[in-house]
Write an enzyme that holds these catalytic residues in place. Structure first.
Site, PDB file in Angstrom:
ATOM      1  N   HIS A  78       0.829  -1.201   0.000  1.00 53.31           N
ATOM      2  CA  HIS A  78       0.000   0.000   0.000  1.00 53.31           C
ATOM      3  C   HIS A  78       0.868   1.259   0.000  1.00 53.31           C
ATOM      4  CE1 HIS A  78      -2.720  -3.051   1.640  1.00 53.31           C
ATOM      5  NE2 HIS A  78      -3.701  -2.298   1.175  1.00 53.31           N
ATOM      6  N   ASP A 129      27.276   1.178  -4.611  1.00 51.05           N
ATOM      7  CA  ASP A 129      27.395   1.934  -5.854  1.00 51.05           C
ATOM      8  C   ASP A 129      28.459   3.020  -5.760  1.00 51.05           C
ATOM      9  OD1 ASP A 129      26.582   2.778  -8.527  1.00 51.05           O
ATOM     10  OD2 ASP A 129      25.716   4.518  -7.518  1.00 51.05           O
TER      11      ASP A 129
END
Length: 160
Positions: A78, A129
């Protein structure tokens, strides 16, 4: 003990659970993840010598943003109006790792476990990263729910 899956309807199809009749309660979840790396890489981050800038600050922001977008990443989640998202990052030189802990909270009708785990995961991926040019063999490990409070299923606390 037989348990039904709430995200499967009577026809066996996946669906988003209807929470409209659930009471609004305070819900909170904490999750963690680790990035294993060389001491040299950790020191570069801690000393602020990484050429890409403040690795932990960037990872913290990435984790916060990811928690807000969990409903777009995980099917059947949700969209939530989170009232708190916190991402804490600590270097552990003894174990050559970085620990990421996230906390998500809201007053709502559904839990925030996935948001907390996504925050920790994306923060870890961001660290990877930013540091991959320095060290490619880092390992992201142990993404897990530490605890959660609120909701029909009650409280949960992981065993160490």
């Amino acid at each position: 003990m037989s348990q039904s899956f709430s995200h499967i309807n009577s026809h066996g199809d996946a669906h988003m659970v209807d929470v409209s009749n659930k009471p609004i309660t305070m819900r909170e979840a904490r999750a963690e993840s680790f990035v294993l790396m060389n001491t040299e890489t950790i020191n570069m981050i801690i000393e602020g010598k990484h050429y890409k800038g403040d690795v932990f600050a960037t990872a913290r922001i990435a984790g916060i943003q990811a928690a807000k977008k969990t409903w777009e990443l995980i099917p059947l989640c949700h969209p939530l109006l989170l009232s708190k998202i916190e991402v804490n990052i600590d270097a552990d030189l003894v174990n050559q790792r970085v620990r990421i802990e996230s906390i998500c909270r809201l007053n709502g009708q559904t839990g925030v476990e996935m948001e907390a785990m996504v925050a920790s995961s994306v923060a870890a991926l961001t660290i990877y990263d930013m540091c991959k040019a320095v060290q490619k063999d880092m390992v992201i490990t142990q993404v897990r729910l530490l605890n959660k409070t609120g909701g029909k299923s009650g409280d949960f606390r992981a065993n160490n």
